[in-house]
Design an enzyme around this catalytic site. Structure first.
Site, mmCIF file in Angstrom:
data_model
loop_
_atom_site.group_PDB
_atom_site.id
_atom_site.type_symbol
_atom_site.label_atom_id
_atom_site.label_comp_id
_atom_site.label_asym_id
_atom_site.label_seq_id
_atom_site.Cartn_x
_atom_site.Cartn_y
_atom_site.Cartn_z
ATOM 1 N N PRO A 18 34.598 7.883 28.742
ATOM 2 C CA PRO A 18 33.528 7.824 29.742
ATOM 3 C C PRO A 18 34.093 7.246 31.039
ATOM 4 C CG PRO A 18 33.289 6.045 28.128
ATOM 5 C CD PRO A 18 34.494 6.839 27.718
ATOM 6 N N CYS A 102 34.458 -2.366 30.560
ATOM 7 C CA CYS A 102 34.637 -2.111 31.996
ATOM 8 C C CYS A 102 35.067 -3.395 32.702
ATOM 9 C CB CYS A 102 33.348 -1.587 32.623
ATOM 10 S SG CYS A 102 33.528 -1.334 34.413
ATOM 11 N N HIS A 171 40.566 -0.147 24.269
ATOM 12 C CA HIS A 171 41.517 0.061 25.363
ATOM 13 C C HIS A 171 42.561 -1.043 25.241
ATOM 14 C CE1 HIS A 171 42.539 1.312 29.620
ATOM 15 N NE2 HIS A 171 43.256 0.210 29.434
ATOM 16 N N GLY A 205 44.379 4.231 26.343
ATOM 17 C CA GLY A 205 45.260 3.587 27.316
ATOM 18 C C GLY A 205 46.594 4.278 27.436
ATOM 19 N N ASP A 206 46.813 4.902 28.586
ATOM 20 C CA ASP A 206 48.128 5.469 28.959
ATOM 21 C C ASP A 206 48.556 6.729 28.226
ATOM 22 O OD1 ASP A 206 48.357 3.390 30.716
ATOM 23 O OD2 ASP A 206 49.700 2.194 29.475
ATOM 24 N N ARG A 229 42.081 9.008 32.284
ATOM 25 C CA ARG A 229 42.581 9.438 33.612
ATOM 26 C C ARG A 229 43.475 10.686 33.545
ATOM 27 N NH1 ARG A 229 44.973 3.852 35.503
ATOM 28 N NH2 ARG A 229 45.204 3.644 33.257
#
Length: 330
Positions: A18, A102, A171, A205-206, A229
């Protein structure tokens, strides 16, 4: 195969993270088309939902073609979280997810998001309130801890599972790291290997390449992974990873035709969902990602971000298609 309530996911599912101002229905539709197994809405303020804030309400839009899909909420007030989970329940997503990860200051200052990592008792109370307000499976996304001196994900995972949380996405950074520095998945693997933990554990993450996805899959032994991302402007990453898992080989990179088609579809679906003016404006941030690394594209990017009107933009896409008809992505 991991299960969340009555949702049966494929073996080692790939989840779309999200992301605020990114994970809307048009973007989710593209990711679903290219292999995402489970997706979430942008995170939604519980207070905003209760106040009937227009932007929050619009984020509740889900469509059958994107199922299974979860709606993610955040907040620091128990009553507001329970009431907002009732509102979410009425929309009938497949699950409700709570954001305890967040790191953004405006969220943390309200005692929400990653701010709750400093008060696990509050996290548990907020989660209980959501579970009370919904008949849907409740899942959580969080981080390792507030900072490296207070990594408390082991306690968090056990306590969340004990009150009925049905899956946990972690995360692999602390709140203090924001989105910088190295993500450390060894902490997530430790949670997964805890014999008390039976709910699915997903890592985040990553993950930005098929090679890294396979390395982390083999190294950390989790139930699946969430991609954020790396999917922006590149929805192909899901199928690329799945293909690499199966064959050890890379799918061909998306061609210029593929990139144009994805960007154009994203624009069309955005205009259908948000209206022409807003759809055009909000798509402008995405074009750089769709055409990253394309030689000599600056002029056309400029056209895409300055052109108004749906028909005029379709003409720009047509021009790009003609100019780059023989272009080979490397």
């Amino acid at each position: 195969m991991p299960t969340i309530g009555n949702i049966i996911l494929p073996d080692f599912p790939l989840l779309l993270a999200p992301m605020e101002d990114v994970s809307d229905p048009p973007f989710r539709r593209l990711c679903k088309l290219h292999g995402a197994d489970l997706m979430y809405s942008e995170f939604i303020s519980s207070e905003g939902l209760i106040r009937d804030a227009m932007k929050s309400k619009q984020k509740l839009d889900i469509f059958d073609y994107e199922r299974p899909v979860g709606i993610q909420i955040f907040g620091g007030d128990e009553e507001a979280m329970e009431m907002s989970s009732r509102i979410v329940d009425a929309v009938q997503p497949d699950l409700v997810d709570i954001n305890f990860g967040c790191p953004v200051k405006k969220v943390v200052c309200k005692g929400a998001g990653a701010g709750v990592l400093k008060d696990v008792d509050l996290m548990i109370r907020l989660t209980k309130a959501v579970i009370k307000g919904t008949n849907l499976p409740v899942t959580v996304k969080t981080r390792l801890g507030w900072d490296e001196n207070s990594i408390n994900i082991d306690e968090v995972a056990e306590r969340l599972q004990d009150i009925g949380v049905q899956a946990l996405t972690i995360h692999a950074r602390t709140r203090a790291q924001m989105y910088k520095g190295h993500s450390d998945w060894s902490h997530i693997a430790r949670v997964k290997n805890n014999p008390r933990i039976t709910m699915p554990i997903f890592g985040n993450g990553d993950i930005d390449s098929p090679e890294k996805a396979l390395e982390y899959k083999n190294k950390y032994g989790l139930d699946g992974m969430m991609i954020g991302r790396a999917a922006i402007g590149y929805p192909w990453i899901f199928n690329e990873i799945k293909h690499y898992f199966r064959t050890g080989e890379h799918l061909p990179e998306p061609s210029m035709k593929d990139r144009i088609e994805a960007a154009r579809n994203h624009l069309i679906w955005s205009m259908e969902w948000k209206g022409e003016r807003v759809g055009i404006f909000e798509m402008r941030r995405h074009y750089t990602n769709y055409f990253k690394g394309i030689h000599g594209f600056k002029e056309y990017k400029q056209k895409l971000v300055t052109t108004d009107g749906a028909m005029a933009l379709m003409d720009v896409f047509e021009e790009i298609a003609q100019v780059y008809a023989n272009y080979q992505t490397v």
